[in-house]
Design a protein around this motif. Structure first.
Motif, mmCIF file in Angstrom:
data_model
loop_
_atom_site.group_PDB
_atom_site.id
_atom_site.type_symbol
_atom_site.label_atom_id
_atom_site.label_comp_id
_atom_site.label_asym_id
_atom_site.label_seq_id
_atom_site.Cartn_x
_atom_site.Cartn_y
_atom_site.Cartn_z
ATOM 1 N N GLY A 163 -19.956 -38.892 97.513
ATOM 2 C CA GLY A 163 -19.681 -37.565 98.039
ATOM 3 C C GLY A 163 -18.713 -37.608 99.202
ATOM 4 N N LYS A 173 -24.582 -36.128 106.300
ATOM 5 C CA LYS A 173 -24.596 -35.188 105.175
ATOM 6 C C LYS A 173 -23.316 -35.345 104.359
ATOM 7 C CE LYS A 173 -27.480 -31.749 107.504
ATOM 8 N NZ LYS A 173 -27.564 -30.349 107.993
ATOM 9 N N THR A 197 -21.206 -33.935 100.731
ATOM 10 C CA THR A 197 -21.102 -32.934 99.671
ATOM 11 C C THR A 197 -20.825 -33.685 98.384
ATOM 12 O OG1 THR A 197 -20.236 -31.262 101.184
ATOM 13 C CG2 THR A 197 -19.888 -30.901 98.831
ATOM 14 N N GLY A 198 -21.779 -33.659 97.447
ATOM 15 C CA GLY A 198 -21.650 -34.404 96.205
ATOM 16 C C GLY A 198 -20.573 -33.831 95.298
ATOM 17 N N LEU A 199 -20.240 -34.587 94.244
ATOM 18 C CA LEU A 199 -19.170 -34.183 93.343
ATOM 19 C C LEU A 199 -19.493 -32.894 92.608
ATOM 20 C CD1 LEU A 199 -18.186 -37.684 91.900
ATOM 21 C CD2 LEU A 199 -17.172 -36.437 93.810
ATOM 22 N N SER A 200 -20.778 -32.582 92.459
ATOM 23 C CA SER A 200 -21.164 -31.326 91.812
ATOM 24 C C SER A 200 -21.594 -30.287 92.854
ATOM 25 C CB SER A 200 -22.310 -31.573 90.819
ATOM 26 O OG SER A 200 -23.416 -32.172 91.483
ATOM 27 N N ASN A 201 -21.045 -30.437 94.072
ATOM 28 C CA ASN A 201 -21.294 -29.504 95.183
ATOM 29 C C ASN A 201 -22.745 -29.528 95.663
ATOM 30 O OD1 ASN A 201 -20.023 -27.774 97.009
ATOM 31 N ND2 ASN A 201 -20.841 -25.972 95.995
ATOM 32 N N ARG A 202 -23.409 -30.689 95.489
ATOM 33 C CA ARG A 202 -24.756 -30.859 96.032
ATOM 34 C C ARG A 202 -24.667 -31.351 97.473
ATOM 35 N NH1 ARG A 202 -27.302 -35.408 93.102
ATOM 36 N NH2 ARG A 202 -25.178 -36.195 93.244
ATOM 37 N N GLU A 203 -25.623 -30.949 98.287
ATOM 38 C CA GLU A 203 -25.714 -31.509 99.635
ATOM 39 C C GLU A 203 -26.596 -32.756 99.570
ATOM 40 O OE1 GLU A 203 -26.115 -29.603 103.892
ATOM 41 O OE2 GLU A 203 -28.110 -29.807 103.014
ATOM 42 N N LYS A 262 -19.573 -34.586 105.108
ATOM 43 C CA LYS A 262 -19.495 -33.237 105.655
ATOM 44 C C LYS A 262 -19.870 -33.206 107.129
ATOM 45 C CE LYS A 262 -22.694 -30.170 104.625
ATOM 46 N NZ LYS A 262 -23.518 -29.161 103.918
#
Length: 270
Positions: A133, A144, A146-152, A136
């Protein structure tokens, strides 16, 4: 008679403790000034080192309180107060707090190390603890992503600082590793030419370093080629997906077969 006695005792008290009290006051004034100067110097050094703002505040407060406690112990010792027990109580309390917050202190120490040595920074694309990710936020106890699928994704700093970190953003460029298989009837030279044309026509692929195109394996049903173009970190996924689609279309247009698994059924008559 009683009045004279009290006067004598007061005089003796002043003679005995007066210099100590004056000395303690002077030590407090001078010590406070020295602490102030030290904190100014530490703050100046942190500003030059571009430390995180939250880390600066926390460390300055921590150093300030530690120096003030040390100064209080010195002042109490100057006026004759037994400080051995006092120091022992502080040490015991510190040990108890440390044991109770062992995990949190490990994460805190990890956060301090990350902020000081800066193996990662906000905006970097990293892989750590099995997660990929974009960084952030870097806090004292956690980081923190932000994952590739917009996950935190929240990773404890203790585990992050003690584990392997792959930083894809540090160098600014990335190599895209792709593998394509063609049939054994295909011409190797012609196949390489198809790959080269696709890569040369893509504006997001870097000319330097040059892409690699080579036969990597003679598999069971295909000749496998590695295709490795270079691009900027920001263009990685555009190149990855775009080149995959473009090579499939180019191979079809050139009449080069991409083999796929076949299933043979054998019927046995009684």
């Amino acid at each position: 008679m009683d009045t004279q006695k009290w006067i004598n005792e007061g005089y003796n008290f002043l003679i005995e403790y007066g210099p100590k009290v004056i000395g303690a006051i002077l030590i407090w004034i001078i010590g406070s000034w020295i602490i102030k100067m030290l904190l100014k110097g530490v703050k100046k050094a942190m500003n030059k080192g571009n430390y995180d703002e939250s880390l600066k505040k926390f460390l300055l407060n921590l150093i300030g309180w530690a120096l003030k406690i040390l100064l209080i112990i010195v002042v109490l010792g100057t006026v004759g107060v037994e400080t051995t027990s006092f120091a022992a109580i502080i040490a015991a309390a510190g040990l108890a707090i440390g044991l109770a917050l062992q995990g949190s202190l490990g994460n805190f120490a990890g956060g301090v190390l990350i902020m000081i040595f800066k193996p990662i920074k906000i905006g970097d694309l990293i892989e750590a603890q099995g997660e990929i990710g974009v960084v952030k936020e870097i806090e004292i106890f956690t980081t923190k992503l932000t994952g590739l699928s917009n996950r935190e994704i929240i990773i404890p700093n203790g585990a992050l600082s003690n584990g392997n970190i792959i930083n894809f953003s540090t160098e600014g460029t990335r190599r895209v590793d792709l593998v394509f298989g063609v049939g054994y009837d295909s011409d190797i030279k012609k196949t390489k030419e198809v790959f080269s044309k696709v890569l040369a026509a893509n504006p997001k692929i870097l000319k330097d370093p040059a892409p690699t195109i080579a036969v990597s394996e003679l598999a069971d049903s295909s000749i496998n080629f590695v295709v490795r173009p270079w691009c900027t970190t920001d263009d990685y996924w555009d190149v990855y997906f775009g080149v995959t689609e473009q090579i499939k279309e180019a191979l079809d247009a050139a009449g080069i077969e991409i083999p796929y698994p076949h299933q043979v059924e054998i019927h046995k008559e009684n």
